[in-house]
Scaffold this motif. Structure first.
Motif, PDB file in Angstrom:
ATOM      1  N   ILE A  41      10.340   2.221 -11.137  1.00 31.50           N
ATOM      2  CA  ILE A  41      10.270   0.987 -10.601  1.00 31.50           C
ATOM      3  C   ILE A  41      10.519   0.021 -11.566  1.00 31.50           C
ATOM      4  CG2 ILE A  41       8.646  -0.605  -9.289  1.00 31.50           C
ATOM      5  CD1 ILE A  41       7.300   2.112  -8.291  1.00 31.50           C
ATOM      6  N   GLU A  42      10.878  -1.044 -11.341  1.00 24.70           N
ATOM      7  CA  GLU A  42      11.291  -2.487 -12.404  1.00 24.70           C
ATOM      8  C   GLU A  42       9.700  -2.915 -12.354  1.00 24.70           C
ATOM      9  OE1 GLU A  42      12.908  -6.783 -12.173  1.00 24.70           O
ATOM     10  OE2 GLU A  42      14.097  -4.971 -11.046  1.00 24.70           O
ATOM     11  N   GLY A  43       9.323  -2.803 -13.486  1.00 23.80           N
ATOM     12  CA  GLY A  43       7.816  -3.366 -13.867  1.00 23.80           C
ATOM     13  C   GLY A  43       7.630  -2.971 -15.265  1.00 23.80           C
ATOM     14  N   PRO A  44       6.338  -3.532 -15.867  1.00 26.24           N
ATOM     15  CA  PRO A  44       6.210  -3.154 -17.242  1.00 26.24           C
ATOM     16  C   PRO A  44       5.566  -1.749 -17.561  1.00 26.24           C
ATOM     17  CG  PRO A  44       4.377  -4.564 -16.129  1.00 26.24           C
ATOM     18  CD  PRO A  44       5.640  -4.488 -15.332  1.00 26.24           C
ATOM     19  N   PRO A  45       6.117  -0.844 -18.305  1.00 27.14           N
ATOM     20  CA  PRO A  45       5.765   0.470 -18.339  1.00 27.14           C
ATOM     21  C   PRO A  45       4.177   0.690 -18.979  1.00 27.14           C
ATOM     22  CG  PRO A  45       7.420   0.124 -20.032  1.00 27.14           C
ATOM     23  CD  PRO A  45       6.994  -1.277 -19.061  1.00 27.14           C
ATOM     24  N   ASP A  48       1.758   1.972 -16.123  1.00 23.79           N
ATOM     25  CA  ASP A  48       1.822   3.147 -15.476  1.00 23.79           C
ATOM     26  C   ASP A  48       0.515   3.635 -15.203  1.00 23.79           C
ATOM     27  OD1 ASP A  48       4.455   3.053 -15.777  1.00 23.79           O
ATOM     28  OD2 ASP A  48       4.627   4.687 -17.162  1.00 23.79           O
ATOM     29  N   ALA A  49      -0.630   3.611 -16.149  1.00 23.31           N
ATOM     30  CA  ALA A  49      -1.778   4.185 -15.726  1.00 23.31           C
ATOM     31  C   ALA A  49      -2.605   3.593 -14.615  1.00 23.31           C
ATOM     32  CB  ALA A  49      -2.678   4.218 -17.152  1.00 23.31           C
ATOM     33  N   LEU A  50      -2.015   2.465 -14.211  1.00 25.52           N
ATOM     34  CA  LEU A  50      -2.710   1.568 -13.178  1.00 25.52           C
ATOM     35  C   LEU A  50      -2.140   1.809 -11.765  1.00 25.52           C
ATOM     36  CD1 LEU A  50      -2.756  -1.988 -15.009  1.00 25.52           C
ATOM     37  CD2 LEU A  50      -4.578  -0.357 -14.868  1.00 25.52           C
ATOM     38  N   ILE A  51      -0.970   2.671 -11.810  1.00 23.71           N
ATOM     39  CA  ILE A  51      -0.276   2.978 -10.487  1.00 23.71           C
ATOM     40  C   ILE A  51      -1.355   3.564  -9.489  1.00 23.71           C
ATOM     41  CG2 ILE A  51       1.266   4.430  -9.533  1.00 23.71           C
ATOM     42  CD1 ILE A  51       3.077   3.575 -11.767  1.00 23.71           C
ATOM     43  N   PRO A  52      -2.137   4.866 -10.035  1.00 22.83           N
ATOM     44  CA  PRO A  52      -2.956   5.407  -8.993  1.00 22.83           C
ATOM     45  C   PRO A  52      -3.991   4.548  -8.360  1.00 22.83           C
ATOM     46  CG  PRO A  52      -2.842   6.748 -11.131  1.00 22.83           C
ATOM     47  CD  PRO A  52      -2.044   5.399 -11.276  1.00 22.83           C
ATOM     48  N   ARG A  92       3.684   3.283  -2.982  1.00 26.07           N
ATOM     49  CA  ARG A  92       2.613   4.008  -1.984  1.00 26.07           C
ATOM     50  C   ARG A  92       3.501   5.128  -1.535  1.00 26.07           C
ATOM     51  NH1 ARG A  92      -2.536   2.321  -0.680  1.00 26.07           N
ATOM     52  NH2 ARG A  92      -2.051   3.407   0.995  1.00 26.07           N
ATOM     53  N   TRP A  93       4.755   5.353  -1.459  1.00 29.75           N
ATOM     54  CA  TRP A  93       5.329   6.577  -0.883  1.00 29.75           C
ATOM     55  C   TRP A  93       5.064   7.640  -2.000  1.00 29.75           C
ATOM     56  CZ3 TRP A  93       8.881   9.787  -2.886  1.00 29.75           C
ATOM     57  CH2 TRP A  93       9.324  10.668  -1.828  1.00 29.75           C
ATOM     58  N   ALA A  94       5.350   7.303  -3.230  1.00 29.47           N
ATOM     59  CA  ALA A  94       5.191   8.166  -4.243  1.00 29.47           C
ATOM     60  C   ALA A  94       3.815   8.822  -4.377  1.00 29.47           C
ATOM     61  CB  ALA A  94       5.462   7.523  -5.735  1.00 29.47           C
ATOM     62  N   LEU A  95       2.761   8.003  -4.360  1.00 24.88           N
ATOM     63  CA  LEU A  95       1.355   8.237  -4.143  1.00 24.88           C
ATOM     64  C   LEU A  95       1.045   9.266  -3.013  1.00 24.88           C
ATOM     65  CD1 LEU A  95      -0.365   4.936  -5.466  1.00 24.88           C
ATOM     66  CD2 LEU A  95      -0.062   7.224  -6.816  1.00 24.88           C
ATOM     67  N   GLU A  96       1.592   8.889  -1.719  1.00 20.97           N
ATOM     68  CA  GLU A  96       1.320   9.678  -0.565  1.00 20.97           C
ATOM     69  C   GLU A  96       2.050  11.239  -0.793  1.00 20.97           C
ATOM     70  OE1 GLU A  96       3.020   7.244   2.299  1.00 20.97           O
ATOM     71  OE2 GLU A  96       1.367   5.575   2.220  1.00 20.97           O
ATOM     72  N   HIS A  97       3.034  11.019  -1.457  1.00 28.24           N
ATOM     73  CA  HIS A  97       3.647  12.524  -1.784  1.00 28.24           C
ATOM     74  C   HIS A  97       3.554  13.187  -2.869  1.00 28.24           C
ATOM     75  CE1 HIS A  97       5.842  10.195   1.802  1.00 28.24           C
ATOM     76  NE2 HIS A  97       6.078  11.588   2.277  1.00 28.24           N
ATOM     77  N   LYS A  98       2.476  12.525  -3.691  1.00 31.30           N
ATOM     78  CA  LYS A  98       2.363  13.025  -5.020  1.00 31.30           C
ATOM     79  C   LYS A  98       3.323  13.378  -5.976  1.00 31.30           C
ATOM     80  CE  LYS A  98      -1.984  15.605  -3.475  1.00 31.30           C
ATOM     81  NZ  LYS A  98      -2.170  14.722  -2.000  1.00 31.30           N
ATOM     82  N   VAL A  99       4.343  12.170  -5.976  1.00 27.57           N
ATOM     83  CA  VAL A  99       5.663  12.209  -6.729  1.00 27.57           C
ATOM     84  C   VAL A  99       5.176  11.419  -7.899  1.00 27.57           C
ATOM     85  CG1 VAL A  99       8.046  11.419  -6.906  1.00 27.57           C
ATOM     86  CG2 VAL A  99       7.033  12.679  -4.751  1.00 27.57           C
ATOM     87  N   PRO A 100       5.512  11.587  -9.036  1.00 26.00           N
ATOM     88  CA  PRO A 100       5.435  10.730 -10.484  1.00 26.00           C
ATOM     89  C   PRO A 100       6.091   9.307 -10.092  1.00 26.00           C
ATOM     90  CG  PRO A 100       5.904  12.975 -10.983  1.00 26.00           C
ATOM     91  CD  PRO A 100       6.216  12.991  -9.587  1.00 26.00           C
ATOM     92  N   ALA A 101       5.307   8.520 -10.310  1.00 25.79           N
ATOM     93  CA  ALA A 101       5.870   7.006 -10.288  1.00 25.79           C
ATOM     94  C   ALA A 101       5.757   6.437 -11.555  1.00 25.79           C
ATOM     95  CB  ALA A 101       5.357   6.153  -9.148  1.00 25.79           C
ATOM     96  N   ARG A 102       6.833   5.813 -12.252  1.00 22.38           N
ATOM     97  CA  ARG A 102       6.613   4.960 -13.591  1.00 22.38           C
ATOM     98  C   ARG A 102       7.399   3.754 -13.418  1.00 22.38           C
ATOM     99  NH1 ARG A 102       9.220   9.952 -16.781  1.00 22.38           N
ATOM    100  NH2 ARG A 102       7.577  11.731 -16.186  1.00 22.38           N
ATOM    101  N   PHE A 103       7.042   2.840 -14.250  1.00 19.25           N
ATOM    102  CA  PHE A 103       7.867   1.482 -14.333  1.00 19.25           C
ATOM    103  C   PHE A 103       8.615   1.572 -15.594  1.00 19.25           C
ATOM    104  CE2 PHE A 103       3.656  -0.257 -12.461  1.00 19.25           C
ATOM    105  CZ  PHE A 103       3.955  -0.650 -11.531  1.00 19.25           C
ATOM    106  N   ILE A 104       9.938   0.878 -15.511  1.00 24.05           N
ATOM    107  CA  ILE A 104      10.921   1.299 -16.574  1.00 24.05           C
ATOM    108  C   ILE A 104      11.403  -0.249 -16.911  1.00 24.05           C
ATOM    109  CG2 ILE A 104      11.367   3.217 -15.350  1.00 24.05           C
ATOM    110  CD1 ILE A 104      13.996   1.795 -14.208  1.00 24.05           C
ATOM    111  N   ASP A 105      10.716  -1.198 -16.692  1.00 24.04           N
ATOM    112  CA  ASP A 105      11.448  -2.536 -17.236  1.00 24.04           C
ATOM    113  C   ASP A 105      10.883  -2.619 -18.707  1.00 24.04           C
ATOM    114  OD1 ASP A 105      12.409  -4.874 -17.335  1.00 24.04           O
ATOM    115  OD2 ASP A 105      11.449  -5.780 -15.971  1.00 24.04           O
ATOM    116  N   LEU A 106      11.441  -3.666 -19.484  1.00 24.48           N
ATOM    117  CA  LEU A 106      11.092  -3.907 -20.842  1.00 24.48           C
ATOM    118  C   LEU A 106       9.701  -4.233 -20.968  1.00 24.48           C
ATOM    119  CD1 LEU A 106      12.694  -4.593 -23.597  1.00 24.48           C
ATOM    120  CD2 LEU A 106      12.252  -7.082 -22.938  1.00 24.48           C
TER     121      LEU A 106
END
Length: 770
Positions: A41-45, A48-52, A92-106
């Motif tokens: 996802i476009e956002g500050p990497p 990542d620890a805040l996604i949960p 939300r989809w990644a958390l519901e399906h227990k799929v890793p989600a990460r931010f990839i922007d600068l």
């Protein structure tokens, strides 16, 4: 294949519009169909620890990722997300399906470090991709084009990727034509995104899906080497950063922030995303409910007619479904009867809205933020996005604590509340505040965290620091007042010590006069707030004594501007002395008596400008220390032919000018009005143009009714120009029967049937006017 993950394991690139409900629905549909092994996802990497935390029950969008520099919290950036943001749906989809989600922007560390780097800014204007596509499609409004192309487009699972494929093709053409579109920073961001995508592809066997702005998709699709991307990013400046989730509002979504996203109608977009079916009918029903709550007559028939009109307008305009423009036109015509006034309410409350998100208590926060949140809960003072008034009775402990909290936050630069004029009462035990919580205040709280871990401790440290660094005496006295209002007894000794030192060293009477009113106002808080103000009273009395000694010589030989400024100081000191009452002034008699002696000195010295002499006479008259006969005698001397017209006009300005009630004084004292009238008619023609601007300023500030009454009195000659009227002040001694007869019908109506004879009415009226 564009938009799809092919056999070679190409990433699934989903180009979206930030905060686009159509994009959000399409993202969920594609993710359900493709089932990727990772979501990027476009956002500050660093976040990542805040996604949960997005899965917590008490996390309610709109929210935003806040990044700020650790050593400079004011340097910050936001990445807002609404319920209808594609990025939020992907998280939300990644958390519901227990799929890793990460931010990839600068990383935010680089973004914040480059905030003051002029070289990072674009060389020319950045193009608007959606605007260009809308113009190409024949639309003059990008929002309307987006609604027709995406929001009103229904996509089944079999063609869920089709919108992304079409957008990617369009953006590819634009990137080939415009390159980076005038924003070189995008090249750095896209290089970092490509590196993160490569990492994720190596780690995930089930492929990856990338949710980013559609503008970036062609650059992410383009084949580049790892070495080339790393070379672009090499040597970028960076700062240490902290990130957290903070509440956001729909209103703030309409601003450009973070990654540059901004929408005009977040409330409308939220409705489109949340409405399962029949969005137009549901929207107009919501509008009707709002208007009914504002006491406007709106029936179900209005809703039905508005729906029909919106659908008809959409058909005439060649649109697949009614959009915001058609529903707005229908509401204006059917529910608002053509008026834009109630329509403005609909736009403010519904189209934009004041929805305020919430973040869980587990979200990282500076200690000061946690203490503020605990205090808000304890005092039942919940932050709200909409503006509201809060009336406080400081005699009640809870209200007093609320007032202290708001004053402490203002001292820390956190403008949650602004003092307002109370609607009822003028006592010092009442306070009225206008409250509005803006998301940017989270940054101010982070900034204020350097002063302490609790609100009282931080406000105390800030007050002491401000007192030490204050440049003028008035700043220190203002701080003393704030400390009393905010209930900061630990800061008062430092502030009072500096105040006493500054007052002893400052010889400028103007500075002393500016400082005294704030001190005296502070003394009034002791009774209600239970604050010890003895030290403050001592300093105030000493300050007043020094003003009394220094004011007469300071008023000599002033030019017009300096005289007007000093007149303001005289008024301020007079009001302060009135509040101080009869407090002793270092054994030199009573303050009030000494001040009246100063006013007499000012009124009698020829070297004092006329505006100050006139003001001194007026203040003595208002206090009962000067009779009206004596005031008239002094005015007569000033307005005599021997006084230069400009000086006489200045004296009049001081005596009856401004908002001092001088107009009513002239209305009710014909001797004074006669003196002014006689002097004005006798001013020589060559001097009249010189005094006219001052006189115009003097009389233009009177209320309309006062000016009208003065005109009537002058027209018929008040009191024979200086004589004593035989009737009531301001009226001729005789009865004007024609004017009296004009009010007879009204008087008859007031007296009722029992007084319905002309003689009784005439006699009653004569008694009233006689």
């Amino acid at each position: 294949m564009n938009g799809r993950r092919g056999d070679a394991g190409e990433p699934l690139l989903l180009g979206v519009r930030h905060h686009g409900p159509g994009s959000a629905r399409a993202v969920r549909a594609v993710l359900e169909q493709a089932r990727p092994g990772a979501v990027l996802i476009e956002g500050p990497p660093e976040a990542d620890a805040l996604i949960p935390l997005a899965a917590e029950e008490d996390m309610r969008p709109p929210v935003a990722l806040l990044a700020h520099a650790v050593d400079e919290p004011g340097r910050s950036a936001f990445w807002p997300l609404a319920e209808f943001s594609p990025e939020w749906v992907a998280i939300r989809w990644a958390l519901e399906h227990k799929v890793p989600a990460r931010f990839i922007d600068l990383p935010a560390a680089h973004t914040l470090a480059r905030a003051d780097d002029d070289g990072a800014e674009p060389d020319g204007p950045r193009i608007d991709p959606l605007g260009l596509l809308a113009e190409t499609a024949g639309y003059d409004d990008a929002e309307r084009w987006w609604e027709d192309a995406v929001e009103h487009r229904g996509a089944g699972k079999e063609d869920a990727v089709a919108p992304f494929t079409a957008l990617e093709e369009a953006m590819t053409v634009l990137r080939e034509e415009y390159g980076s579109g005038g924003h070189e920073r995008d090249l750095l961001r896209e290089a970092h995104m490509r590196l993160r995508i490569r990492e994720a592809r190596r780690e995930s066997e089930d492929g990856v899906a990338v949710v980013c702005g559609a503008w970036h998709v062609p650059a992410l699709r383009r084949g580049t080497t790892v070495a080339a991307d790393r070379a672009l990013l090499k040597g970028l400046p960076k700062v240490k950063t902290d990130l957290t989730w903070v509440p956001w509002t729909h209103r703030r979504l309409s601003r450009r922030s973070g990654y540059g996203a901004g929408i005009d109608s977040p409330g409308w977009y939220g409705h489109l995303f949340a409405a399962p079916d029949r969005p137009v009918e549901r929207w107009l029903t919501k509008v009707a409910g709002l208007l009914r709550a504002e006491d406007r007559i709106v029936s179900p028939a209005h809703v039905i007619e508005a729906v029909r009109l919106a659908e008809t307008l959409a058909a005439l305009r060649g649109r697949p479904l009614p959009g915001l423009g058609e529903t707005t036109d229908a509401v204006r015509a059917v529910m608002c009867e053509g008026s834009d006034v109630p329509l403005a309410l609909v736009h403010d409350r519904l189209v934009v809205g004041d929805v305020l998100g919430e973040v869980p208590a587990a979200a990282p926060a500076v200690p000061l933020q946690r203490d503020l949140a605990r205090t808000q809960r304890r005092l039942r003072l919940r932050p709200e996005a909409g503006e509201r008034e809060l009336e406080l009775d400081l005699r009640k402990e809870t209200d007093a604590e609320r007032g202290r909290l708001l004053h402490r936050l203002r001292l820390l630069g956190i403008g949650w509340g602004e003092p307002a004029t109370a609607r009822v009462g003028t006592g010092t035990f009442r306070e009225t505040w206008r409250l509005r919580w803006d998301p940017e205040l989270s940054v101010r709280v982070a900034e204020a965290g350097v002063w302490g871990t609790t609100v009282p401790a931080a406000a105390t440290a800030k007050a002491e620091s401000d007192a030490i660094g204050a440049r003028g005496l008035a700043e220190v006295t203002g701080l003393a007042e704030h400390c009393l209002l905010a209930g900061l007894p630990d800061a008062l000794p430092t502030v009072m010590r500096i105040l006493a030192d500054r007052a002893a060293l400052d010889t400028d009477v103007g500075h002393l006069a500016q400082a005294l009113p704030a001190l005296v106002r502070s003394l009034r808080y002791g009774d209600v707030r239970g604050t010890d103000t003895a030290a403050l009273a001592e300093v105030a009395a000493g300050l007043a004594a020094r003003i009394f000694v220094g004011l007469p010589p300071a008023c000599a030989a002033l030019d017009a501007d300096a005289a007007e400024e000093m007149r303001g100081h005289v008024d301020a000191v007079h009001g302060a002395v009135a509040l101080l009452g009869d407090a002793p002034a270092h054994g030199h008699g009573r303050l009030r008596a000494r001040w009246q002696s100063v006013l007499r000195t000012l009124s009698a010295r020829d070297t004092v400008p006329g505006v100050i002499r006139g003001r001194s006479v007026r203040l003595l008259l208002d206090d009962g220390e000067l009779t009206r006969d004596a005031a008239a005698r002094l005015m007569g001397l000033v307005l005599s032919p021997g006084t230069p017209p400009a000086d006489a006009a200045a004296w009049i300005e001081g005596f009856v000018g401004g908002s001092s009630g001088g107009g009513l004084l002239l209305v009710h004292d014909e001797r004074l009005l006669g003196l002014v009238d006689a002097w004005l008619t006798g001013v020589p023609a060559e001097a009249f143009t010189d005094v006219l601007p001052l006189l115009r300023r003097t009389f233009s500030e009177y209320e309309t009714g006062v000016r009208r009454t003065l005109g009537e009195l002058v027209r018929r000659g008040p009191g024979a120009h200086g004589g004593t009227a035989a009737g009531a002040p301001g009226f001729d001694p005789g009865l004007d029967t024609a004017r009296a007869d004009a009010v007879l019908p009204v008087v008859r109506l007031l007296l009722g049937p029992d007084g319905d004879d002309d003689e009784g009415v005439r006699g009653a009226h004569t008694g009233v006017t006689g």
